[in-house]
Motif scaffolding. Structure first.
Motif, mmCIF file in Angstrom:
data_model
loop_
_atom_site.group_PDB
_atom_site.id
_atom_site.type_symbol
_atom_site.label_atom_id
_atom_site.label_comp_id
_atom_site.label_asym_id
_atom_site.label_seq_id
_atom_site.Cartn_x
_atom_site.Cartn_y
_atom_site.Cartn_z
ATOM 1 N N GLY A 1 0.813 -1.218 0.000
ATOM 2 C CA GLY A 1 0.000 0.000 0.000
ATOM 3 C C GLY A 1 0.848 1.270 0.000
ATOM 4 N N ASP A 2 0.438 2.214 -0.805
ATOM 5 C CA ASP A 2 1.131 3.493 -0.884
ATOM 6 C C ASP A 2 0.050 4.551 -1.033
ATOM 7 O OD1 ASP A 2 2.868 5.550 -1.217
ATOM 8 O OD2 ASP A 2 3.463 5.019 -3.260
ATOM 9 N N PRO A 3 -0.543 4.989 0.097
ATOM 10 C CA PRO A 3 -1.724 5.844 0.017
ATOM 11 C C PRO A 3 -1.447 7.147 -0.724
ATOM 12 C CG PRO A 3 -0.916 5.689 2.262
ATOM 13 C CD PRO A 3 -0.152 4.695 1.474
ATOM 14 N N GLU A 4 -2.444 7.541 -1.516
ATOM 15 C CA GLU A 4 -2.343 8.778 -2.274
ATOM 16 C C GLU A 4 -2.126 9.956 -1.346
ATOM 17 O OE1 GLU A 4 -5.989 9.292 -4.402
ATOM 18 O OE2 GLU A 4 -5.422 7.694 -5.797
ATOM 19 N N ALA A 5 -2.857 9.944 -0.249
ATOM 20 C CA ALA A 5 -2.781 11.087 0.638
ATOM 21 C C ALA A 5 -3.128 10.653 2.044
ATOM 22 C CB ALA A 5 -3.763 12.157 0.172
ATOM 23 N N GLN B 1 -6.085 7.707 6.018
ATOM 24 C CA GLN B 1 -5.614 7.539 4.651
ATOM 25 C C GLN B 1 -6.804 7.619 3.710
ATOM 26 O OE1 GLN B 1 -3.364 3.884 4.451
ATOM 27 N NE2 GLN B 1 -2.268 4.378 6.336
ATOM 28 N N THR B 2 -6.609 8.304 2.600
ATOM 29 C CA THR B 2 -7.675 8.446 1.617
ATOM 30 C C THR B 2 -8.260 7.077 1.291
ATOM 31 O OG1 THR B 2 -6.475 10.278 0.669
ATOM 32 C CG2 THR B 2 -8.211 9.319 -0.699
ATOM 33 N N GLY B 3 -9.578 6.963 1.379
ATOM 34 C CA GLY B 3 -10.221 5.710 0.997
ATOM 35 C C GLY B 3 -10.615 4.843 2.182
ATOM 36 N N ALA C 1 -9.739 0.688 -1.067
ATOM 37 C CA ALA C 1 -10.144 1.787 -1.946
ATOM 38 C C ALA C 1 -8.943 2.202 -2.789
ATOM 39 C CB ALA C 1 -10.613 2.969 -1.110
ATOM 40 N N GLY D 1 -7.663 4.947 -3.351
ATOM 41 C CA GLY D 1 -6.830 5.936 -2.677
ATOM 42 C C GLY D 1 -5.763 5.326 -1.774
ATOM 43 N N LEU D 2 -5.964 4.042 -1.361
ATOM 44 C CA LEU D 2 -4.992 3.405 -0.485
ATOM 45 C C LEU D 2 -3.797 2.872 -1.269
ATOM 46 C CD1 LEU D 2 -7.486 1.756 1.974
ATOM 47 C CD2 LEU D 2 -5.703 3.371 2.587
ATOM 48 N N GLY D 3 -3.888 2.942 -2.585
ATOM 49 C CA GLY D 3 -2.743 2.628 -3.448
ATOM 50 C C GLY D 3 -2.173 1.235 -3.262
ATOM 51 N N ALA D 4 -3.030 0.217 -3.079
ATOM 52 C CA ALA D 4 -2.520 -1.140 -2.892
ATOM 53 C C ALA D 4 -1.956 -1.671 -4.217
ATOM 54 C CB ALA D 4 -3.627 -2.058 -2.395
ATOM 55 N N ALA D 5 -0.666 -1.983 -4.220
ATOM 56 C CA ALA D 5 -0.051 -2.518 -5.443
ATOM 57 C C ALA D 5 -0.386 -3.995 -5.617
ATOM 58 C CB ALA D 5 1.462 -2.319 -5.387
#
Ligand SMILES: Cc1cc2nc3c(=O)[nH]c(=O)nc-3n(C[C@H](O)[C@H](O)[C@H](O)COP(=O)(O)OP(=O)(O)OC[C@H]3O[C@@H](n4cnc5c(N)ncnc54)[C@H](O)[C@@H]3O)c2cc1C
Ligand code: FES
Lengths: 109, 476
Positions: free
Chosen positions: A16-20, A34-36, B59, B61-65
């Motif tokens: 995970g690498d949250p946008e914001a 964290q966003t989301g 979601a 926005g959590l940027g799960a790769a």
């Protein structure tokens, strides 16, 4: 998460690498969010498991079923009571407050 | 298409050939297949993203790769989600997330689905020629002293919060209850960094012994079980079978649990209790089909092998009410693969196209497996032995076991319905979803009429009173 002996975390698991990240206001405190994430997820992340008291005995409750079925996670969001914290996404600028008792009884069940 | 909140308030979404309630594996597979067969489809889902309980994922926005790290068979979902988006772009599917359908009514030859939309709780309605109910399931909970303490959460609930929000309820989590989901949950929690001192399973896996044929016809399921088993070994998780958490301890939150050995009827054996420290408990005793929309329409139910009530469906996924179809766990608990298979069968049947034989065979094989599994984990009658009189059974109305026992023993209540009227158990927000199985067991229903038809509920979720007031009198 860094105190974890093996350095495992939910975020590490899925890369995970949250946008914001931002701060969510909860009962006068600022919690990292964290966003989301749902409101319940933000509260759990901060180690908070209870954000409601029951009508009869005032017992503390929080998320139980995690999927919108039990209504134990009810919370006040921006002045609107009876919101299911496990379903409602948290948004920057939201103010979340503990819900005591019924909140408001205008929903039919 | 109504995607902005203001459009949602505008309310009407044309007339679809098919309205699908639920975007889990069953509803998603059905919608995509039906659109591929030329139907105009509207999908309504209470959740924020498609996937339902199994393919719940973080979601964007959590940027799960690697969202697939929390799932088996991720590709089955990814391909269907891509198809959903393509059909959406082409105007063949209207996908309405955050729409909680609270009732379905017939008017003339078509159906109207009423939903509460978005956090702003606006009213929405969808009209359709046919309806597929794919509302899935929720967890079966058997109460125990202390189960209302913060830190005691559903096992599937912990899994859902982990998959969707990347969070854990605690650092040291006991996983307890019954059913194969516990192994998946323990594996995910451990992989995500929690310590799982024990998985406490009330059934004995020897319950599978008589089920060799169903198991052997499902080698994929055995491989899945072996994967979970391997993960648990790697993370040093102990599996205690024929044991239960009979009490959770703590002041403001869980600090420890008592675990006891059970006899074959799930009665705790005296002198076997021991304490395990923990800061969370993830508990669940299998799943219960979520039927209120279907039973509200009058769809017939039948008891399933796990003791729950499921919809009665024919070979083409039709319910007993013409025009209403169903797929997935509403027809009995059976897993995501079965749900997708049934969703596709329903799509072919609704489109009036012959159902491919391979789908029919796959359904038969997976249903047989599900029945074997359900029978092995079905709660024994003796579990009520771990309730104390002051244990709350109904979480919403805070009705303790003693009060229900009094209604049964002194006031002669012989079924859950009467208990509910006398005690308010099951009358609160969740409408008995959490306490229903427990109240039925205390009322003596469990062994005499397993899977008794659930009470008809007027609404499938709480609805702002102003929406009810807007309904024409004949519909409400
Ligand atoms: C909490 C939970 C966690 C689970 N975790 C796992 C797991 O980790 N591994 C595993 O193998 N199995 C898991 N399962 C079982 C798994 O969910 C099922 O096998 C599979 O998802 C069934 O698919 P389905 O399409 O029938 O139902 P579901 O996936 O349950 O989908 C039903 C959908 O319908 C929606 N819905 C319900 N009612 C309404 C309504 N009135 N209006 C609008 N939408 C509605 C829901 O939001 C949901 O998206 C879990 C089950 C639960 C309840
Ligand atoms: S945790 Fe059950 S409704 Fe939110």
């Amino acid at each position: 998460m860094s105190q974890n002996p093996r350095n495992r975390s939910p975020r590490a698991l899925v890369g995970g690498d949250p946008e914001a990240t931002y701060m969510l206001r909860f009962d006068g405190r600022d919690l990292p969010a964290q966003t989301g994430q749902s409101i319940a997820a933000v509260l759990w992340s901060a180690g908070i498991l209870a954000w409601r008291t029951t009508r009869e005995t005032g017992a503390p409750r929080g998320a139980f079923c995690g999927i919108g079925s039990c209504y134990d996670c009810l919370v006040i969001v921006n002045g609107r009571p009876n919101q299911r914290a496990c379903l409602v996404p948290a948004r920057p600028g939201d103010t979340v407050t503990t819900q005591e008792g019924t909140g408001r009884a205008d929903l039919a069940v | 298409m109504p995607t902005s909140p203001s459009d949602r308030e505008a309310d009407l979404v044309g007339l679809a050939d098919l309205a699908v309630v639920g975007a889990g594996p069953a509803g998603l597979a059905a919608a995509v297949a039906a659109a591929g067969l030329g139907l105009r489809v509207t999908v309504l889902d209470a959740g924020e993203r498609p996937g339902g309980q199994y393919y719940r994922h973080p979601a964007p926005g959590l940027g799960a790769a690697r969202p697939e790290a929390l799932h088996h068979d991720w590709a089955d979902f990814a391909s269907r989600e891509a198809a959903l988006r393509a059909h959406e772009a082409a105007g063949r599917i209207t996908y309405l997330p955050f729409h909680h359908v609270w009732t379905v009514v017939q008017d003339r030859q078509r159906w109207t689905l009423h939903a509460v939309a978005g956090p702003e709780e606006s009213a929405a309605a969808v009209h359709a020629e046919a309806v597929l109910i794919a509302t899935g399931a929720y967890e079966r909970q058997l109460p125990f002293p202390g189960w209302t303490l913060p830190g005691v959460v559903g096992a599937g609930g912990a899994q859902a919060m982990l998959k969707g929000g990347l969070v854990l309820p605690g650092r040291r989590v006991v996983v307890a209850g019954s059913g194969p989901l516990l192994l998946a949950v323990a594996g995910s929690l451990a992989a995500a960094g929690a310590r799982v001192p024990a998985v406490v399973e009330a059934a004995s896996y020897s319950g599978y012994a008589g089920q060799a044929p169903a198991l052997l016809r499902n080698p994929g399921k055995i491989a899945e079980a072996a994967t979970y088993g391997g993960a648990l070994l790697r993370h040093h998780v102990r599996l205690l079978t024929r044991h239960a958490v009979t009490e959770a301890h703590g002041a403001d939150r869980v600090e420890a649990v008592t675990v006891a050995r059970l006899d074959r009827d799930w009665r705790p054996l005296p002198g076997t209790a021991r304490r395990i420290p923990c800061d969370a408990v993830a508990v669940g005793h299998g799943l219960v089909p979520q039927l209120e929309l279907a039973t509200g329409l009058g769809c017939a139910t039948a008891p399933a092998a796990d003791g729950t009530a499921a919809l009665e469906l024919d070979a083409r996924q039709r319910t007993s009410v013409p025009g209403i179809w169903s797929a997935g766990e509403t027809g009995g608990i059976g897993g995501a693969q079965l749900a997708m298979t049934e969703g596709e069968i329903a799509a072919f049947a609704i489109a009036g196209v012959p159902v491919p034989a391979a789908l029919v065979r796959r359904r038969a094989r997976l249903r047989a497996f599900a029945a074997a599994m359900g029978a092995a984990h079905r709660p024994g009658d003796g579990w009520t032995g771990w309730l104390r009189d002051d244990t709350d059974v109904c979480r919403c109305e805070e009705v303790p076991a003693g009060c229900i026992r009094e209604a049964v023993e002194d006031l002669g209540a012989g079924d859950a319905r009467t208990v509910k009227l006398l005690t308010r158990a099951g009358m609160g927000w969740c409408q008995g979803r959490m306490c229903g199985p427990a109240v039925a067991a205390l009322a003596g229903e469990a062994s005499s009429s397993p899977g008794a038809a659930p009470d008809r509920r007027p609404l499938s979720c709480p609805v702002p009173l102003r929406h009810l007031a807007e309904l024409p009198a004949t519909e409400a």
